[in-house]
Design a protein around this motif. Structure first.
Motif, short mmCIF file in Angstrom:
data_model
loop_
_atom_site.label_atom_id
_atom_site.label_comp_id
_atom_site.label_asym_id
_atom_site.label_seq_id
_atom_site.Cartn_x
_atom_site.Cartn_y
_atom_site.Cartn_z
N TRP A 165 -16.07 10.29 6.82
CA TRP A 165 -15.60 10.30 5.43
C TRP A 165 -14.07 10.33 5.38
O TRP A 165 -13.45 9.52 4.70
CB TRP A 165 -16.18 11.50 4.68
N ARG A 173 -3.48 12.80 -13.83
CA ARG A 173 -4.42 11.83 -14.39
C ARG A 173 -3.93 11.44 -15.78
O ARG A 173 -3.83 12.30 -16.67
CB ARG A 173 -5.83 12.40 -14.45
N GLU A 203 -22.98 4.51 -0.37
CA GLU A 203 -23.67 5.40 -1.28
C GLU A 203 -23.50 6.87 -0.87
O GLU A 203 -23.33 7.75 -1.73
CB GLU A 203 -25.16 5.06 -1.34
N ARG A 239 -10.81 7.22 4.45
CA ARG A 239 -10.18 7.38 3.15
C ARG A 239 -8.91 6.53 3.07
O ARG A 239 -8.19 6.37 4.07
CB ARG A 239 -9.82 8.85 2.89
N ARG A 248 -9.21 18.83 -0.52
CA ARG A 248 -8.80 17.51 -0.99
C ARG A 248 -7.58 17.59 -1.91
O ARG A 248 -7.30 16.67 -2.66
CB ARG A 248 -9.98 16.83 -1.71
N ASP A 298 -18.12 12.29 -2.25
CA ASP A 298 -16.96 12.33 -3.15
C ASP A 298 -17.27 13.20 -4.36
O ASP A 298 -16.46 14.04 -4.78
CB ASP A 298 -16.60 10.92 -3.65
N ASP A 299 -18.44 12.98 -4.95
CA ASP A 299 -18.81 13.69 -6.17
C ASP A 299 -18.95 15.19 -5.93
O ASP A 299 -18.46 16.02 -6.71
CB ASP A 299 -20.12 13.13 -6.73
N VAL A 300 -19.64 15.56 -4.86
CA VAL A 300 -19.93 16.98 -4.64
C VAL A 300 -18.69 17.78 -4.23
O VAL A 300 -18.63 18.99 -4.42
CB VAL A 300 -21.05 17.14 -3.58
N SER A 301 -17.67 17.07 -3.71
CA SER A 301 -16.47 17.77 -3.21
C SER A 301 -15.23 17.52 -4.06
O SER A 301 -14.13 17.96 -3.69
CB SER A 301 -16.18 17.33 -1.77
N ALA A 302 -15.38 16.83 -5.17
CA ALA A 302 -14.22 16.44 -5.98
C ALA A 302 -13.42 17.65 -6.45
O ALA A 302 -13.98 18.69 -6.79
CB ALA A 302 -14.69 15.62 -7.19
N ALA A 314 -19.92 8.01 -1.57
CA ALA A 314 -19.74 8.27 -3.00
C ALA A 314 -20.36 9.61 -3.40
O ALA A 314 -19.79 10.36 -4.21
CB ALA A 314 -20.35 7.14 -3.81
N ALA A 315 -21.53 9.92 -2.84
CA ALA A 315 -22.18 11.19 -3.16
C ALA A 315 -21.35 12.36 -2.66
O ALA A 315 -21.22 13.39 -3.34
CB ALA A 315 -23.58 11.22 -2.54
#
Length: 323
Positions: A269, A321, A303, A273, A185, A309-313, A306-307
């Protein structure tokens, strides 16, 4: 199959593209024909290739299938130029090399134009203005309809796009082909924001993490897999490590709960995007392609997306940022 505009252009492409990296090498002409036929039957219209795939054999296979399976004007062909594998100069964006290889691609493809021509990588030894001028010439001569870049960094993408937009008559850069998946990513730091801001459509290659997101390597390396192939083992090995394994397990868990394959979850997924136009499906066999095409029938629940997204961020800090 649904269609999407390619960046800020009038070109409408199917939201799944067909890749041909293995054509003419691991995928013979008969299997390639079966893949193309299956892809066309579900409404696909964009085939992606490159002058270096199979040392040109992939383009030759595509050329042999034109008219036999699909009229030329019903298929969008994207190809790439600018790599010189096996030489001291790995990337060559010079005007002479690009236009010479474009002509060779057209001969192999058996057509007088390609719909999308992409520079396969940034060449630090050639002024970018020279590379972009070659793209302008290719469009002006009628050999190319639209142009894009591939494997460019964020600043390289932005520089190319803004240079082309700065003067009327230059061919606008409408697409960026880049690796993008739950396992890779990195483009979210700078490449994707640049594409969004400047109106480039993103065409992700290896949306299945070089095949790892199918789950086939969860319990070993199948003998007929890319990881067991002499010329692709290193290509896959990058993603056979603990961090990636945890993401693969999350995808498999989501797939089990939804009653679909891990490949469908991973493809859905990336397909949905922001900024993505069409992930490129690079199947070795028609069976693999048919399995991947099932994703056209599904939408990933918010949902679950989003999960994942979190595990692969990926870590994002200064300066990407703010605050």
């Amino acid at each position: 199959m649904q269609q999407r505009p390619l960046g800020r252009s009038g070109l409408a492409v199917s939201r799944l593209a067909l890749g041909t990296m293995t054509w003419g090498r691991d995928t013979d002409a008969d299997d390639a024909a079966a893949q193309l036929k299956s892809y066309l039957e579900v409404g696909g219209n964009l085939v992606d290739t490159a002058d270096v795939y199979g040392d040109g054999d992939a383009e030759s296979v595509i050329g042999s299938l034109l008219d036999a399976l699909v009229p030329r004007d019903e298929l969008l062909i994207a190809t790439k130029a600018g790599l010189r594998p096996g030489t001291g100069r790995r990337r060559d964006g010079s005007r002479g090399h690009l236009l010479r290889t474009l002509d060779a691609s057209l001969r192999r493809l058996g057509t007088d134009h390609v719909d999308l021509w992409q520079i396969h990588g940034y060449d630090p030894d050639t002024p970018l203005e020279e590379t972009l001028a070659a793209m302008d010439h290719a469009v002006a001569s009628g050999r190319v309809r639209y142009v894009g870049v591939s494997n460019f960094s964020g600043w390289q993408t932005a520089r190319a796009a803004t240079w082309q937009a700065a003067f009327p008559g230059r061919a606008p850069v409408v697409a960026a082909q880049t690796e993008y998946s739950l396992l890779e990513r990195g483009i979210e730091r700078e490449v994707l924001p640049a594409c969004t801001e400047l109106g480039l459509g993103v065409l992700p290659w290896s949306p299945l993490g070089r095949g790892v997101l199918t789950g086939k390597y969860r319990h070993g390396r199948p003998a007929d897999s890319r990881a067991a192939s002499a010329h692709l083992e290193r290509f896959v090995a990058t993603y056979l490590e603990p961090r990636c394994s945890s993401i693969v397990e999350a995808v498999a868990t989501a797939a089990g709960g939804l009653g679909v394959s891990p490949a469908e979850v991973a493809l859905a997924w990336v397909r949905d995007r922001p900024g993505v136009v069409a992930p490129i499906l690079g199947a070795r066999t028609v069976g693999q392609l048919l399995g991947a095409l099932q994703v056209e029938q599904m939408t990933l629940p918010v949902e679950i997306a989003a999960a994942l997204d979190d595990v692969s961020a990926v870590p994002v800090g200064y300066p990407e940022r703010d605050g």
